[in-house]
Design an enzyme around this catalytic site. Structure first.
Site, PDB file in Angstrom:
ATOM      1  N   HIS A 170      -4.036  16.117   6.434  1.00  0.00           N
ATOM      2  CA  HIS A 170      -4.818  15.253   5.540  1.00  0.00           C
ATOM      3  C   HIS A 170      -4.289  13.819   5.508  1.00  0.00           C
ATOM      4  O   HIS A 170      -4.601  13.073   4.586  1.00  0.00           O
ATOM      5  CB  HIS A 170      -4.844  15.831   4.122  1.00  0.00           C
ATOM      6  CG  HIS A 170      -5.694  17.072   4.003  1.00  0.00           C
ATOM      7  ND1 HIS A 170      -5.703  17.889   2.901  1.00  0.00           N
ATOM      8  CD2 HIS A 170      -6.573  17.631   4.872  1.00  0.00           C
ATOM      9  CE1 HIS A 170      -6.552  18.899   3.083  1.00  0.00           C
ATOM     10  NE2 HIS A 170      -7.075  18.775   4.278  1.00  0.00           N
TER      11      HIS A 170
ATOM     12  N   ASN B 239       2.889  31.462  -4.186  1.00  0.00           N
ATOM     13  CA  ASN B 239       2.160  30.699  -5.189  1.00  0.00           C
ATOM     14  C   ASN B 239       2.620  31.151  -6.568  1.00  0.00           C
ATOM     15  O   ASN B 239       3.312  32.161  -6.701  1.00  0.00           O
ATOM     16  CB  ASN B 239       0.644  30.928  -5.022  1.00  0.00           C
ATOM     17  CG  ASN B 239      -0.193  29.795  -5.597  1.00  0.00           C
ATOM     18  OD1 ASN B 239      -0.040  29.415  -6.758  1.00  0.00           O
ATOM     19  ND2 ASN B 239      -1.087  29.255  -4.777  1.00  0.00           N
TER      20      ASN B 239
ATOM     21  N   GLU C  20       0.477  32.033  -8.706  1.00  0.00           N
ATOM     22  CA  GLU C  20      -0.507  33.086  -8.997  1.00  0.00           C
ATOM     23  C   GLU C  20      -1.271  33.301  -7.699  1.00  0.00           C
ATOM     24  O   GLU C  20      -1.270  32.421  -6.841  1.00  0.00           O
ATOM     25  CB  GLU C  20      -1.467  32.612 -10.103  1.00  0.00           C
ATOM     26  CG  GLU C  20      -2.183  31.335  -9.686  1.00  0.00           C
ATOM     27  CD  GLU C  20      -2.980  30.670 -10.794  1.00  0.00           C
ATOM     28  OE1 GLU C  20      -2.777  31.021 -11.958  1.00  0.00           O
ATOM     29  OE2 GLU C  20      -3.803  29.813 -10.461  1.00  0.00           O
TER      30      GLU C  20
HETATM   31  P1  OAD Z   1      -4.221  22.388  -5.473  1.00  0.00           P
HETATM   32  O1  OAD Z   1      -3.877  21.504  -6.633  1.00  0.00           O
HETATM   33  O2  OAD Z   1      -5.628  22.770  -5.282  1.00  0.00           O
HETATM   34  O3  OAD Z   1      -3.389  23.748  -5.560  1.00  0.00           O
HETATM   35  C1  OAD Z   1      -1.993  23.755  -5.776  1.00  0.00           C
HETATM   36  C2  OAD Z   1      -1.534  25.189  -5.752  1.00  0.00           C
HETATM   37  O4  OAD Z   1      -0.117  25.205  -5.862  1.00  0.00           O
HETATM   38  C3  OAD Z   1      -2.087  26.057  -6.864  1.00  0.00           C
HETATM   39  O5  OAD Z   1      -2.601  27.254  -6.301  1.00  0.00           O
HETATM   40  C4  OAD Z   1      -0.871  26.343  -7.764  1.00  0.00           C
HETATM   41  O6  OAD Z   1      -0.912  27.626  -8.366  1.00  0.00           O
HETATM   42  C5  OAD Z   1       0.264  26.241  -6.767  1.00  0.00           C
HETATM   43  N1  OAD Z   1       1.552  25.826  -7.349  1.00  0.00           N
HETATM   44  C6  OAD Z   1       1.771  24.920  -8.323  1.00  0.00           C
HETATM   45  N2  OAD Z   1       3.082  24.761  -8.567  1.00  0.00           N
HETATM   46  C7  OAD Z   1       3.725  25.618  -7.730  1.00  0.00           C
HETATM   47  C8  OAD Z   1       5.110  25.932  -7.507  1.00  0.00           C
HETATM   48  N3  OAD Z   1       6.086  25.345  -8.197  1.00  0.00           N
HETATM   49  N4  OAD Z   1       5.399  26.858  -6.557  1.00  0.00           N
HETATM   50  C9  OAD Z   1       4.421  27.482  -5.860  1.00  0.00           C
HETATM   51  N5  OAD Z   1       3.103  27.203  -6.012  1.00  0.00           N
HETATM   52  C10 OAD Z   1       2.760  26.291  -6.950  1.00  0.00           C
HETATM   53  O7  OAD Z   1      -3.610  21.668  -4.162  1.00  0.00           O
HETATM   54  P2  OAD Z   1      -3.928  21.956  -2.625  1.00  0.00           P
HETATM   55  O8  OAD Z   1      -4.315  23.367  -2.415  1.00  0.00           O
HETATM   56  O9  OAD Z   1      -2.804  21.399  -1.846  1.00  0.00           O
HETATM   57  O10 OAD Z   1      -7.075  16.936  -0.171  1.00  0.00           O
HETATM   58  O11 OAD Z   1      -5.187  21.043  -2.413  1.00  0.00           O
HETATM   59  C11 OAD Z   1      -5.769  20.978  -1.126  1.00  0.00           C
HETATM   60  C12 OAD Z   1      -6.390  19.626  -0.906  1.00  0.00           C
HETATM   61  O12 OAD Z   1      -7.302  19.328  -1.975  1.00  0.00           O
HETATM   62  C13 OAD Z   1      -5.424  18.465  -0.948  1.00  0.00           C
HETATM   63  O13 OAD Z   1      -4.774  18.260   0.286  1.00  0.00           O
HETATM   64  C14 OAD Z   1      -6.273  17.296  -1.320  1.00  0.00           C
HETATM   65  C15 OAD Z   1      -7.094  17.959  -2.397  1.00  0.00           C
HETATM   66  O14 OAD Z   1      -8.347  17.439  -2.640  1.00  0.00           O
HETATM   67  C16 OAD Z   1      -7.562  15.683  -0.045  1.00  0.00           C
HETATM   68  O15 OAD Z   1      -7.397  14.817  -0.885  1.00  0.00           O
HETATM   69  C17 OAD Z   1      -8.354  15.474   1.199  1.00  0.00           C
END
Ligand code: OAD
Length: 232
Positions: free
Chosen positions: A106, A198, A200
């Site tokens: 990204h 994760n 969850e």
């Molecule tokens: P999200 O914010 O959608 O998801 C973050 C995930 O990390 C969630 O499932 C949480 O449960 C988990 N999480 C949080 N804290 C954690 C920890 N300490 N240990 C383990 N897991 C944890 O973020 P992404 O999935 O990365 O794209 O989002 C994907 C894309 O959506 C990003 O790259 C961005 C966004 O829109 C663009 O901007 C193009």
């Protein structure tokens, strides 16, 4: 086991103080995706978009890698086979912790991109609408971030790695954004075992063979120790 392909998302950087996107109060609760993460949003209000990424760049510059990033760097350094890291994150905490093989599908906050000629260069801390491209001179500099509606980077190479993976690992990503959310299915189709880390189970949690619940700073060091102990 010969080859491990790892996908990381915002969750791995959460304990370094960088907010995730979809948590309550996360980035997408504060800003509309259409406004700050699409080419159309940038065309409508470039200053809003530049300011959004300037703020994120400043925040990322203050952040330090955590034990989760460090564990993955150690895995890459010590695993006798191959470790490939694909991240959706635009921070550089994997590189800071010592990971060498990192693909930023990204994009990256540290990068600037010319919308006219595709030239890339290191972004200044503050970018402004109309900044000139150092290559072609056009006033078309933008953050080197892949926005919604654009094609992520390195996709051919990533799919080649997924096809060869013995183990696919997804860490701290909610499974809402494709194509990354489809990597687990692709790796499985080619016979890989799959693990999710994760807090969850994610939206695609049922597709994994194994799920490790807990903060990445705790679950990853334990898992890396386990993998290295059995891979000798
Ligand atoms: P999200 O914010 O959608 O998801 C973050 C995930 O990390 C969630 O499932 C949480 O449960 C988990 N999480 C949080 N804290 C954690 C920890 N300490 N240990 C383990 N897991 C944890 O973020 P992404 O999935 O990365 O794209 O989002 C994907 C894309 O959506 C990003 O790259 C961005 C966004 O829109 C663009 O901007 C193009």
């Amino acid at each position: 086991m010969q080859k491990i392909v790892i996908l990381t998302g915002a969750g791995i950087s959460a304990e370094s103080g960088l907010g995730t996107f979809r948590a309550e109060g996360g980035l997408w609760a504060q800003h509309r995706i259409e406004d700050v993460a699409t080419p159309e949003g940038f065309a409508r209000d470039p200053k809003l978009v530049m300011d959004f990424y300037n703020a994120r760049r400043a925040q990322a510059a203050e952040a330090a890698p955590n034990a989760g990033h460090v564990a993955l760097a150690e895995l890459e350094a010590q695993f006798p086979g191959e470790v490939v890291l694909v991240t959706q994150n635009v921070d550089d905490l994997h590189e800071q912790s010592g990971s060498r093989r990192v693909m930023h599908m990204h994009g990256a906050l540290k990068g600037a991109l010319c919308a006219a000629c595709d030239h890339r260069w290191p972004a200044p801390m503050q970018m402004a609408p109309g900044d000139a491209c150092p290559q072609c001179g056009a006033p078309t500099a933008r953050p080197d971030i892949v926005w919604f509606g654009e094609i992520p980077y390195d996709m051919d190479e990533i799919y080649d790695h997924l096809a060869e993976a013995d183990l696919f690992v997804s860490i701290g990503t909610s499974g809402n954004v494709y194509p990354a959310a489809g990597f687990v299915a692709e790796a499985r189709r080619h016979g890989a075992r799959t693990i999710e880390f994760n807090l969850e189970p994610s939206a695609i949690g049922s597709q994994f063979d194994d799920i490790r619940i807990g903060p990445a700073t705790q679950t990853l060091p334990a898992w890396v120790t386990e993998v290295l102990a059995t891979s000798g």
